[in-house]
Design an enzyme around this catalytic site. Structure first.
Site, PDB file in Angstrom:
ATOM      1  CB  CYS A   1      -1.031  -0.130   1.313  1.00 38.87           C
ATOM      2  SG  CYS A   1      -1.812   1.522   1.511  1.00 38.87           S
TER       3      CYS A   1
ATOM      4  CB  CYS B   1      -2.357  -2.024   7.560  1.00 35.46           C
ATOM      5  SG  CYS B   1      -3.540  -2.450   6.509  1.00 35.46           S
TER       6      CYS B   1
ATOM      7  CB  CYS C   1      -8.477   0.553   1.199  1.00 38.01           C
ATOM      8  SG  CYS C   1      -8.059  -0.274   2.917  1.00 38.01           S
TER       9      CYS C   1
ATOM     10  CE1 TYR D   1     -18.939  -9.249  28.778  1.00 39.89           C
ATOM     11  CE2 TYR D   1     -18.481 -11.697  29.230  1.00 39.89           C
ATOM     12  CZ  TYR D   1     -18.407 -10.351  29.658  1.00 39.89           C
ATOM     13  OH  TYR D   1     -17.974 -10.198  30.886  1.00 39.89           O
TER      14      TYR D   1
ATOM     15  CG  ASP E   1     -16.753 -12.920  21.598  1.00 40.92           C
ATOM     16  OD1 ASP E   1     -15.684 -12.648  21.437  1.00 40.92           O
ATOM     17  OD2 ASP E   1     -17.339 -13.057  20.361  1.00 40.92           O
TER      18      ASP E   1
ATOM     19  CB  CYS F   1     -11.036  -9.400  20.280  1.00 43.13           C
ATOM     20  SG  CYS F   1     -11.663  -8.406  21.573  1.00 43.13           S
TER      21      CYS F   1
HETATM   22  N1  SAH Z   1     -20.283 -12.675  20.502  1.00 44.43           N
HETATM   23  C1  SAH Z   1     -20.579 -11.396  19.581  1.00 44.43           C
HETATM   24  C2  SAH Z   1     -20.362 -10.046  19.876  1.00 44.43           C
HETATM   25  C3  SAH Z   1     -18.768 -10.129  20.747  1.00 44.43           C
HETATM   26  S1  SAH Z   1     -18.159  -8.402  21.050  1.00 44.43           S
HETATM   27  C4  SAH Z   1     -19.981 -11.783  18.346  1.00 44.43           C
HETATM   28  O1  SAH Z   1     -19.184 -12.644  17.830  1.00 44.43           O
HETATM   29  O2  SAH Z   1     -20.365 -11.163  17.337  1.00 44.43           O
HETATM   30  C5  SAH Z   1     -18.590  -8.270  22.834  1.00 44.43           C
HETATM   31  C6  SAH Z   1     -19.939  -7.748  23.190  1.00 44.43           C
HETATM   32  O3  SAH Z   1     -20.056  -7.546  24.590  1.00 44.43           O
HETATM   33  C7  SAH Z   1     -20.449  -6.345  22.294  1.00 44.43           C
HETATM   34  O4  SAH Z   1     -21.600  -6.760  21.730  1.00 44.43           O
HETATM   35  C8  SAH Z   1     -20.604  -5.482  23.955  1.00 44.43           C
HETATM   36  O5  SAH Z   1     -21.757  -4.713  23.558  1.00 44.43           O
HETATM   37  C9  SAH Z   1     -20.752  -6.571  24.716  1.00 44.43           C
HETATM   38  N2  SAH Z   1     -20.868  -6.443  26.407  1.00 44.43           N
HETATM   39  C10 SAH Z   1     -19.747  -5.595  26.698  1.00 44.43           C
HETATM   40  N3  SAH Z   1     -19.932  -5.276  28.328  1.00 44.43           N
HETATM   41  C11 SAH Z   1     -21.027  -6.307  28.454  1.00 44.43           C
HETATM   42  C12 SAH Z   1     -21.430  -6.875  29.753  1.00 44.43           C
HETATM   43  N4  SAH Z   1     -20.958  -6.367  30.784  1.00 44.43           N
HETATM   44  N5  SAH Z   1     -22.452  -7.763  29.848  1.00 44.43           N
HETATM   45  C13 SAH Z   1     -22.880  -8.255  28.372  1.00 44.43           C
HETATM   46  N6  SAH Z   1     -22.420  -7.705  27.158  1.00 44.43           N
HETATM   47  C14 SAH Z   1     -21.202  -7.072  27.263  1.00 44.43           C
END
Ligand code: SAH
Length: 453
Positions: free
Chosen positions: A75, A84, A161, A314, A383, A410
């Protein structure tokens, strides 16, 4: 201040590591020097730019022994743009670096000795993003667009991009050329004047549908029909054109008002066999091809026979929950954003699932209550965002003892921290599988599998 090097010193160094923002790290008598553009295993000549008490910065002058993985970054704005960080390492080198990084973080921060498998990468690590949020600006009377420079809001004008879709590229170029004619003067964050703030392009990878969201300062579009025509001509795959109005002085992209300009208000995509509806503002993973790899891994680690109750903490718009629901008796999903829970419920319905239950609220409060109500999980999937799991949730897991935990993360640092807490509470990490969701960047996702020991 006594540092082993001082400003303007010129010296030969051995670069041993890479930071999260992609800078090389060399040590001079234990004093770290950060070198933009330098790679691990390189010998280089550098000039010290700045020294602070515990670390300093140096400029790369000459690479005496290049890394075997070094390549010319494809790039043209790689060194300016903040998007990046790793284009100057070939993909094999990127995956190796990520694998080592995850392994080191696990050992160093968590004392976790479970095997870390080689990173699952992409066959084509380019053009993978299904969403681009492109800011516009003016420079010398010309419209510029691209991405922000690292840690700033200055735009690196980008001709194309390489990690975004062709569709987004074509639309970005069309707007650069025609925005002024269409009375879409780029918004200026300093003067707060102008109309065009962002162009957001989203694509359903499996369906090919494309959505364009024009984020403007004012609701009125004086050349609305011509704008629609420009978009449809630049990209015939567009099925949805939306306008979002953001009149606030903020660097948050979206405002509260979203209107349909043309076509349908949503697009659809598939991850595996599960169908998802995506609206202008709904959360959706940006690399759907690797999302499928990540979720398949989570599903494999969950080892479902069809009789289990699974909790997905989550859960966002229910992506993992619906994946799990294909093989579980029942899935309970919890997520803090109510709108995401609405999306999760609609997506469950869209796919005909009758074994899912979603609730909005903080996972660390809702899950203990579920247990009190007798909703027990055999397998728990988490997650969380980058900061990791709330400690109260980890305590609940340790008290309630589901036999298996699958942790999708992540951020390796918070993963290591949380795995340590779970191991101290009676679990044992069996295996960690990193997945490259963001090629060319330093980000790395990983899935960990834990069993009650
Ligand atoms: N599992 C989903 C999203 C993961 S991202 C996927 O793979 O698409 C993490 C998520 O946690 C976000 O959507 C965020 O809004 C949520 N989050 C953040 N703090 C939280 C909490 N205390 N309780 C529940 N969810 C929460």
């Amino acid at each position: 201040m006594n540092t082993p090097v001082k400003k303007n010193d010129q010296l030969a160094v051995y670069i041993e590591d890479l930071t999260h923002d992609g800078s090389g790290v060399a040590k001079v008598d234990g004093y770290p020097l950060f070198i933009h553009g330098g790679l691990p295993d390189e010998k280089a000549e550098v000039r010290v730019l700045k020294t602070l008490k515990n670390y300093g910065f140096a400029k790369l002058l000459n690479i005496e022994e290049p890394s075997p993985f070094r390549v010319e970054a494809p790039c043209p704005v790689f060194y300016e743009c903040g998007g990046c960080q790793l284009q100057h390492i070939n993909y094999e080198g990127q995956l190796k670096w990520k694998e080592n990084m995850v392994r080191n973080v696990m050992q160093r921060l968590g004392k976790i000795d479970a095997p870390v498998l080689p990173v699952k990468g992409m066959d084509n690590p380019w053009e993978y993003r299904n969403k681009s949020q492109i800011p516009f600006g003016l420079a010398d009377g010309k419209v510029i667009a691209g991405f922000y420079q690292a840690k700033s809001h200055r735009i690196a004008d980008t001709p194309t991009c390489l990690i975004q879709s062709d569709e987004a590229d074509r639309l970005m170029r069309a707007f650069k050329e025609k925005a002024l004619e269409l009375d879409l003067v780029p918004y200026n964050e300093d003067t707060k004047k102008g109309q065009l703030r962002h162009l957001v392009v989203r694509k359903g990878r499996a369906t090919g549908e494309v959505m364009v969201v024009l984020v403007t300062k004012h609701p009125k579009l004086s050349k609305k029909e011509a704008i629609i025509e420009l978009i449809r001509e630049a990209e015939p795959k567009v099925t949805s054109i939306m306008q979002n109005v953001n009149s606030r002085n903020t660097n948050v992209i979206f405002g509260d008002e979203t209107n349909l300009l043309w076509g349908k208000p949503t697009i659809e995509d598939l991850i595996g066999d599960v169908r998802f509806e995506i609206s202008a503002r709904s959360f959706y993973q940006v690399n759907p091809e690797q999302t499928e790899v990540l979720y398949k891994q989570a599903l494999d680690y969950a080892q479902l026979s069809g009789d289990e109750t699974v909790i997905d903490a989550y859960c966002g718009i229910g992506t993992i929950s619906l994946f799990l629901a294909q093989r579980a008796k029942q899935v309970l999903g919890v997520e803090i954003v109510p709108q995401a829970i609405e999306d999760a419920k609609r997506n469950a319905e869209l796919n005909g699932f009758t074994n899912t239950y979603f609730e909005a609220g903080p996972a660390e409060e809702v899950i203990p209550r579920w247990y009190k109500e007798g909703k027990n999980a055999d397998v728990l999937v988490v997650d969380p965002p980058r900061k990791g799991c709330d400690e109260a949730l980890l305590t609940t897991i340790i008290e309630q003892r589901p036999k298996r935990v699958v942790y999708v993360s992540c951020n390796p640092a918070t993963l290591a921290r949380d795995l340590r807490i779970l191991e101290d509470g009676g679990y044992k990490t069996q295996e960690i599988q990193p997945v490259d969701m963001f090629p060319q960047t330093t980000h790395c996702e990983a899935v960990a599998w834990l069993e009650l020991s």
